[in-house]
Write a protein that holds these residues in place. Structure first.
Motif, PDB file in Angstrom:
ATOM      1  N   LEU A 164      35.050  36.680  41.276  1.00 53.52           N
ATOM      2  CA  LEU A 164      36.083  35.750  41.702  1.00 53.52           C
ATOM      3  C   LEU A 164      37.127  36.482  42.550  1.00 53.52           C
ATOM      4  N   ILE A 165      37.568  37.656  42.087  1.00 51.66           N
ATOM      5  CA  ILE A 165      38.619  38.434  42.748  1.00 51.66           C
ATOM      6  C   ILE A 165      38.135  39.874  42.941  1.00 51.66           C
ATOM      7  N   ASP A 166      38.305  40.398  44.154  1.00 52.36           N
ATOM      8  CA  ASP A 166      38.039  41.805  44.432  1.00 52.36           C
ATOM      9  C   ASP A 166      39.374  42.470  44.724  1.00 52.36           C
ATOM     10  N   ARG A 167      39.763  43.402  43.856  1.00 51.22           N
ATOM     11  CA  ARG A 167      41.049  44.089  43.981  1.00 51.22           C
ATOM     12  C   ARG A 167      40.979  45.372  44.783  1.00 51.22           C
ATOM     13  N   GLY A 168      39.773  45.873  45.092  1.00 49.19           N
ATOM     14  CA  GLY A 168      39.668  47.166  45.760  1.00 49.19           C
ATOM     15  C   GLY A 168      39.783  48.297  44.761  1.00 49.19           C
ATOM     16  N   HIS A 169      40.058  49.502  45.229  1.00 53.51           N
ATOM     17  CA  HIS A 169      40.313  50.691  44.399  1.00 53.51           C
ATOM     18  C   HIS A 169      39.110  51.137  43.579  1.00 53.51           C
ATOM     19  N   ARG A 170      37.919  51.168  44.169  1.00 52.69           N
ATOM     20  CA  ARG A 170      36.722  51.588  43.445  1.00 52.69           C
ATOM     21  C   ARG A 170      36.788  53.055  43.030  1.00 52.69           C
ATOM     22  N   GLU A 171      36.250  53.305  41.863  1.00 54.29           N
ATOM     23  CA  GLU A 171      36.023  54.671  41.392  1.00 54.29           C
ATOM     24  C   GLU A 171      34.539  55.003  41.462  1.00 54.29           C
ATOM     25  N   PRO A 184      44.357  42.579  47.840  1.00 55.02           N
ATOM     26  CA  PRO A 184      44.767  43.991  47.858  1.00 55.02           C
ATOM     27  C   PRO A 184      45.886  44.204  46.851  1.00 55.02           C
ATOM     28  N   THR A 185      45.734  45.227  46.031  1.00 46.74           N
ATOM     29  CA  THR A 185      46.737  45.534  45.010  1.00 46.74           C
ATOM     30  C   THR A 185      47.022  47.021  45.028  1.00 46.74           C
ATOM     31  N   SER A 186      48.073  47.412  44.323  1.00 46.14           N
ATOM     32  CA  SER A 186      48.339  48.836  44.177  1.00 46.14           C
ATOM     33  C   SER A 186      47.388  49.401  43.135  1.00 46.14           C
ATOM     34  N   SER A 187      47.165  50.688  43.191  1.00 44.41           N
ATOM     35  CA  SER A 187      46.199  51.296  42.265  1.00 44.41           C
ATOM     36  C   SER A 187      46.843  51.707  40.955  1.00 44.41           C
ATOM     37  N   SER A 188      48.112  51.522  40.784  1.00 43.87           N
ATOM     38  CA  SER A 188      48.760  51.915  39.534  1.00 43.87           C
ATOM     39  C   SER A 188      48.618  50.841  38.485  1.00 43.87           C
TER      40      SER A 188
END
Length: 188
Positions: A164-171, A184-188
């Motif tokens: 539904l939602i892709d926030r980014g910040h893959r590990e 797009p979100t912050s990674s903290s």
């Protein structure tokens, strides 16, 4: 206010809220954490329709397709997408749910014992197109755990991911094949 992964109210829309102050870096003076509504009820319906349409574009008759929702919120989304596909195809869509708690890479560091649920996949995954469905894609660790769980059940033709939602910040090197909304979100 930061957008964070957390609670999902599927019938009301979709909200993300922080789980812990440590995870979000948000001050909890006064004991409150902010929530950001990402999708209203009508937007949620449109996003689910779009995800169902994208699946049909790739798999016209959905012959060998099985939807597998990752417990908890992914399972609710999978049921809703299955209902949309069934209405268009005029037949029952194979649907399962997957509990990934035994496959998490952090379960040994969790306080207390992990809560182990039950996976409900009633037919073989062998030679099927498995579409894993979850609410939020962030680090990729949940998707990795879900893929491991599916592979323990058999040998699918392919495994795809719908979120539904892709926030980014893959590990991990994981991407969704079907995305409702990029946030797009912050990674903290």
């Amino acid at each position: 206010t930061k957008v964070m992964c957390g609670a999902c109210q599927l019938s009301q829309g979709f909200s993300l809220k922080p789980k812990t102050a440590r995870m979000t870096g948000i001050s909890t003076l006064g004991g409150t954490m902010s929530t950001t509504r990402l999708l209203e009820k009508d937007e949620m319906a449109r996003v689910l329709e779009r995800l169902a349409s994208q699946i049909l574009e790739r798999h016209a008759a959905c012959q060998d397709v099985m939807l597998v929702g990752i417990e908890r919120r992914g399972a609710d989304l999978a049921r809703r997408i299955a209902a949309l596909l069934q209405a268009r195809l005029d037949r029952v869509m194979p649907l399962g749910t997957l509990d990934i708690n035994l496959y998490r890479d952090d379960w040994t560091s969790l306080v207390g014992k992990p809560s182990i649920g039950q996976s409900r996949i009633t037919e073989s995954v062998d030679e099927k197109v498995i579409i894993l469905i979850d609410d939020v894609l962030y680090t990729g660790r949940t998707a990795r755990a879900a893929m491991d769980a599916v592979m323990d059940m058999g040998r699918p033709k392919t495994v795809q991911l719908a979120v539904l939602i892709d926030r980014g910040h893959r590990e991990l090197p994981i991407r969704a094949d079907y995305v409702g909304k990029n946030v797009p979100t912050s990674s903290s």
